[in-house]
Design a protein around this motif. Structure first.
Motif, short mmCIF file in Angstrom:
data_model
loop_
_atom_site.label_atom_id
_atom_site.label_comp_id
_atom_site.label_asym_id
_atom_site.label_seq_id
_atom_site.Cartn_x
_atom_site.Cartn_y
_atom_site.Cartn_z
N TYR A 1 0.87 -1.18 0.00
CA TYR A 1 0.00 0.00 0.00
C TYR A 1 0.90 1.22 0.00
O TYR A 1 1.56 1.53 0.99
N ALA B 1 0.28 7.64 -3.38
CA ALA B 1 0.31 8.06 -4.78
C ALA B 1 1.24 9.26 -4.96
O ALA B 1 1.64 9.59 -6.07
N GLU B 2 1.61 9.91 -3.85
CA GLU B 2 2.49 11.08 -3.93
C GLU B 2 3.95 10.71 -4.18
O GLU B 2 4.81 11.58 -4.26
N LEU C 1 0.37 -3.93 -6.21
CA LEU C 1 0.42 -2.61 -5.59
C LEU C 1 -0.99 -2.07 -5.37
O LEU C 1 -1.89 -2.30 -6.17
N ARG C 2 -1.17 -1.38 -4.28
CA ARG C 2 -2.41 -0.65 -4.03
C ARG C 2 -2.01 0.79 -3.71
O ARG C 2 -1.05 1.01 -2.98
N PHE C 3 -2.74 1.74 -4.29
CA PHE C 3 -2.34 3.12 -4.09
C PHE C 3 -3.18 3.84 -3.06
O PHE C 3 -4.40 3.71 -3.04
N GLY C 4 -2.50 4.61 -2.24
CA GLY C 4 -3.20 5.50 -1.32
C GLY C 4 -3.65 6.71 -2.09
O GLY C 4 -3.33 6.88 -3.26
N ALA C 5 -4.42 7.57 -1.44
CA ALA C 5 -4.88 8.75 -2.15
C ALA C 5 -4.84 9.97 -1.25
O ALA C 5 -5.67 10.86 -1.33
N GLY C 6 -3.83 9.97 -0.37
CA GLY C 6 -3.66 11.15 0.46
C GLY C 6 -4.55 11.17 1.68
O GLY C 6 -5.48 11.95 1.75
N SER D 1 -8.94 0.94 3.14
CA SER D 1 -8.60 1.68 1.94
C SER D 1 -8.24 0.72 0.80
O SER D 1 -8.60 0.95 -0.35
N MET D 2 -7.55 -0.36 1.13
CA MET D 2 -7.20 -1.34 0.09
C MET D 2 -8.43 -2.03 -0.46
O MET D 2 -8.43 -2.55 -1.57
#
Lengths: 624, 208
Positions: free
Chosen positions: A255, A258-259, A295-300, A313-314
């Motif tokens: 996880y 995204a930044e 991969l799993r992306f966070g979003a802030g 979130s995942m």
């Protein structure tokens, strides 16, 4: 790429790669981390390669784009091996000089050496620099040493051998034993024993289990996980596979924020290379064990660093935490047992397997073993990423590694543990740093952010800064955190504006304790720490703000006082005309005076005065 | 009802939007060229409430992205990442299509979009300006730099300039703490920025 079918083939590959590298007489390591890339290290890298090509040195000189060296303050960094020459602040235009003078003629480029701020001496060898002397790099061992985009570089440095040994020699039970004996504790902040976590997850029966790497580094001012993923992604992949084997999971998930675009690119590349080499996928090294990583992306969202929130979130939901138990080890991603570890924790695993539990346990303090990576930032000379054995004191970190306070100012405090941590002061400087000592001192290890503050920083404002962050990042699920922190912030805002009352101080303390005790997750339970620790250590400053309406550092604008200096004022009336609230009185060619009760401290008069007669004072009364 | 609330929240745009659909800011994204905008209420003279009518192509594009992830609601965040990448932002109308494709409520999608700061429901400028307000930058004066950007651009955080050129936002730590305070314009990182240096940075984009 050839697929490796056994541990023997892996070792053979390593030997072969080492043999191939023997032809090179010089290696130029150029930092390709985010910090140095922002300072044009990419162009520098290209220039070096072009010039080497021009001179026909391709077969003897090798340029390696590496991960972060940690010494971000003086980037971009170029290190020349085998002579260990360390060049700092290298500009793209310096490439020619390095190749022509150093590589071809053997004359090192002295003007690019690091200058020790204490002795003013030029240092050419990185091992003699104060910044590196006290460091011990375990998690960061490959950062700055290998090309993160080439799996061969990692294999050459014993990469994936630990995975081979775990699967083919030790087996799951013995591996967990090694990790337990090593004393490794979670580096994400909580400090939970890693071996124990693995053991618990391994014992839960389920048809599917998951290994999750928490790379959602949300602490402002912390960038160790990013540095590891950018500089040594394979060590994390290898460790996740090891964990998967021991707990019985065939799927891994990273996880990641995204930044961090560079870290994502390198991680993706590394995963693909590992698949092509047969180190991820089915029947890894002929062991019969299957493992793959997605991969799993966070979003802030800061709260997603909390493991239950991260799992939600995942799953594509809002990243809100839930009550524990059940712990993810029992019921996590999609309701299956899930082992969540942080990037730095994983990066330690392969070394522990390769060098043994006893070796790792010999480093550090009684209850905190090994090393910790800290992101050193703020008002300090050597900003950067450092890794020191547990038990190193703050004094060593600030004055020896960090090179002291910027511009020769006075040290005031060091903030550790990010928004959940606290401020430590002069009296804590000689405390050996480990999980328990930091907690006892009213702060915490956290993920490892260290922000140095000097005499110019107002501690009430610092507390307000962190609360502002928390208010923004609170997920809103439970009332103590959602509402309580907002009230804390408003109270601090009042105090910094000179409108604080003695009751406010009392309220801050009470409310902080209530939030601490009643919040649902780790974020809320630790959110008042910046307030409590600054109140504990800098009570005087709070009192001054409230009772004397004074901010000793001059940071709280509303508490400053504008004065007109008698000897400098010529009575031109410019200030009087610029004042939006008519707080200035005085006739033409006469001394002008500011009425402090009306003044709104906008600074308009100071800007207009052509004679520098308007000064800002911290004290209300003019000192005699 | 849900969609009405969404639209009220989101679709307040400048009156000029009628001449240049969805504002100049969107001109460089595909969405702008063929999407139609119609107004459904005009409570004030200057501000009109508008609703986008997505073009067939855009709707197909969103559906393709959803198909790529097997219409799995568990992949919602990845779907939103890709959609935002493709369209520039995630207005209510886009969320409706995503929700419909995944067979979840629009409220669910809206809940996720608004929870994460990375997702935006208003179009960003052609040159998004982000000021790092992480701790390291904060103690080295990021606040003053931010104030200067606000003053020079005449917008607050989260807004886009009239001509759609610049938008202003804060971010937490890009990890270049050695260069604090740090400002990003698009992908470019500027280090050691002082309030005096703000004008020079913006001037660099004058003729672009």
């Amino acid at each position: 790429m050839t697929k490796l079918k056994s541990l023997a083939e892996l070792i053979k590959m390593k030997e072969m790669l080492l043999q191939q590298k023997k032809g090179y007489s010089k290696h130029l390591h150029v930092c390709g981390g985010t910090g140095c890339q922002a300072a044009h290290s990419k162009t520098l890298d290209m220039n070096l390669k072009e010039i080497i090509d021009d001179k026909g040195l391709n077969n003897s000189v090798r340029v390696v784009t590496t991960g972060c060296f940690g010494f971000c303050e003086k980037g971009p960094i170029v290190k020349v091996l085998p002579d260990n020459t360390f060049y700092t602040e290298v500009k793209p235009a310096d490439a020619r000089e390095i190749i022509e003078d150093h590589i071809l003629k053997g004359n090192k480029v002295e003007r690019l050496f690091y200058t020790d701020p204490a002795t003013n001496e030029k240092v050419s060898n990185s091992e003699e620099m104060g910044f590196y002397k006290k460091q011990l790099r375990i998690a960061l061992r490959n950062c700055g040493a290998i090309n993160p985009e080439d799996i061969h570089d990692y294999i050459e440095n014993d990469g994936y051998q630990a995975l081979g040994k775990v699967m083919l020699v030790y087996g799951a039970v013995e591996t967990i034993d090694i990790i337990k004996k090593s004393g490794l504790r979670g580096r994400g902040g909580g400090g939970f024993p890693t071996g124990l976590k693995w053991e618990i997850t391994s014992k839960v029966e389920a048809d599917q289990k998951y290994v999750v790497c928490n790379a959602d580094e949300g602490d402002p001012g912390a960038f160790m996980d990013r540095a590891i993923l950018e500089g040594d992604p394979h060590s994390v992949i290898e460790a996740m596979a090891i964990c998967g084997y021991t707990i019985g999971a065939t799927k891994g998930l990273v996880y990641i924020r995204a930044e961090y675009p560079l870290a994502i690119t390198r991680l993706k590349k590394a995963i693909n290379q590992a698949r092509e080499t047969g180190l991820l996928g089915t029947d890894i090294m002929g062991s019969g064990f299957d493992f793959d990583i997605e991969l799993r992306f966070g979003a802030g969202a800061f709260v997603c660093g909390e493991e239950t929130a991260l799992i939600h979130s995942m799953e594509g939901l809002r990243g809100e935490p839930t009550f524990k138990p059940p712990f993810p080890s029992v019921s996590g991603y999609l309701g299956k047992p899930t082992n969540v570890n942080n990037v730095e924790t994983f990066a330690n695993i392969p070394v522990i397997i390769n060098k043994g539990a006893d070796w790792f346990a010999s480093i550090g303090t009684e209850k905190s073993k090994g090393t910790k990576v800290f992101a050193l930032a703020g008002k300090i000379n050597n900003v950067g990423l450092i890794e020191v054995p547990m038990g190193t004191t703050l004094r060593e970190i600030i004055y020896e590694i960090g090179g002291g306070i910027k511009d020769g100012k006075k040290f005031k405090a060091i903030q550790t543990g990010g928004p959940s941590g606290g401020c430590l002061t002069e009296k804590h400087l000689d405390t050996p740093i480990d999980y328990d000592n930091l907690t006892a001192a009213g702060s915490m290890m956290g993920s490892g952010g260290m922000i140095v503050l000097d005499e110019d920083d107002c501690m009430v404002s610092v507390a307000k800064f962190y609360l502002d962050f928390i208010v923004e990042e609170s997920c809103g699920k439970c009332a103590p955190c959602r509402v309580g922190n907002k009230r804390l912030y408003e109270t601090l805002e009042r105090i910094t504006q000179g409108k604080g009352t003695p009751e406010d101080l009392e309220r801050l303390k009470n409310l902080s304790n209530v939030i601490k005790e009643t919040s649902l997750c780790g974020l809320g339970q630790t959110s008042p720490n910046p307030v409590l620790s600054t109140m504990e250590n800098f009570w005087d400053e709070y009192v001054e703000h409230v009772y004397e309406k004074k901010c000793r550092s001059g940071q709280c604008k509303a508490l400053l006082n504008y004065h007109i200096e008698e000897e400098l004022c010529v009575g031109c009336t410019a200030c009087k005309r610029s004042c939006p609230v008519n707080a200035i009185t005085g006739d033409k060619k006469q001394l002008h005076v500011i009425n402090q009760d009306i003044c709104i401290k906008c600074g308009a008069c100071e800007e207009k005065c052509a004679f520098d007669a308007i000064t800002i004072r911290i004290e209300k009364k003019i000192p005699a | 009802m849900a969609s009405k609330i969404l639209n009220d929240d989101l679709a307040v745009r400048d009156g000029k939007a009628r001449q240049t659909p969805s504002g100049g800011a969107l001109l460089n994204t595909e969405l702008a060229k063929d999407d139609k905008i119609y107004t459904y209420a005009a409570p004030e003279k200057e501000k009109v409430k508008v609703k986008l009518r997505l073009s067939e192509e855009k709707v197909m594009r969103i559906k393709e992205i959803c198909a790529l992830f097997d219409y799995n609601p568990g992949e919602l965040i990845n779907i939103l990442h890709q959609t935002q990448h493709a369209l520039g932002y995630l207005p209510a109308e886009v969320q409706e299509v995503v929700a419909h494709s995944l067979n979840v409520s629009t409220a669910h999608v809206y809940g996720v979009v608004t929870f994460y700061s990375y997702f935006t429901m208003v179009p960003k400028g052609r040159f998004p300006v982000s000021i790092c307000t992480g701790t390291a930058c904060y103690v080295r004066g990021a606040e003053k730099v931010l104030d200067e950007f606000k003053r020079q651009l005449g917008i607050s955080v989260g807004e886009t300039t009239q001509d759609g050129k610049f938008s202003l936002s804060c971010l937490r730590c890009v990890g270049a703490c050695g260069l604090a305070p740090v400002v990003m314009v698009g992908e470019k990182v500027y280090g050691r920025v002082s309030p005096d240096g703000v004008k020079a940075i913006l001037d660099g984009y004058k003729d672009l």
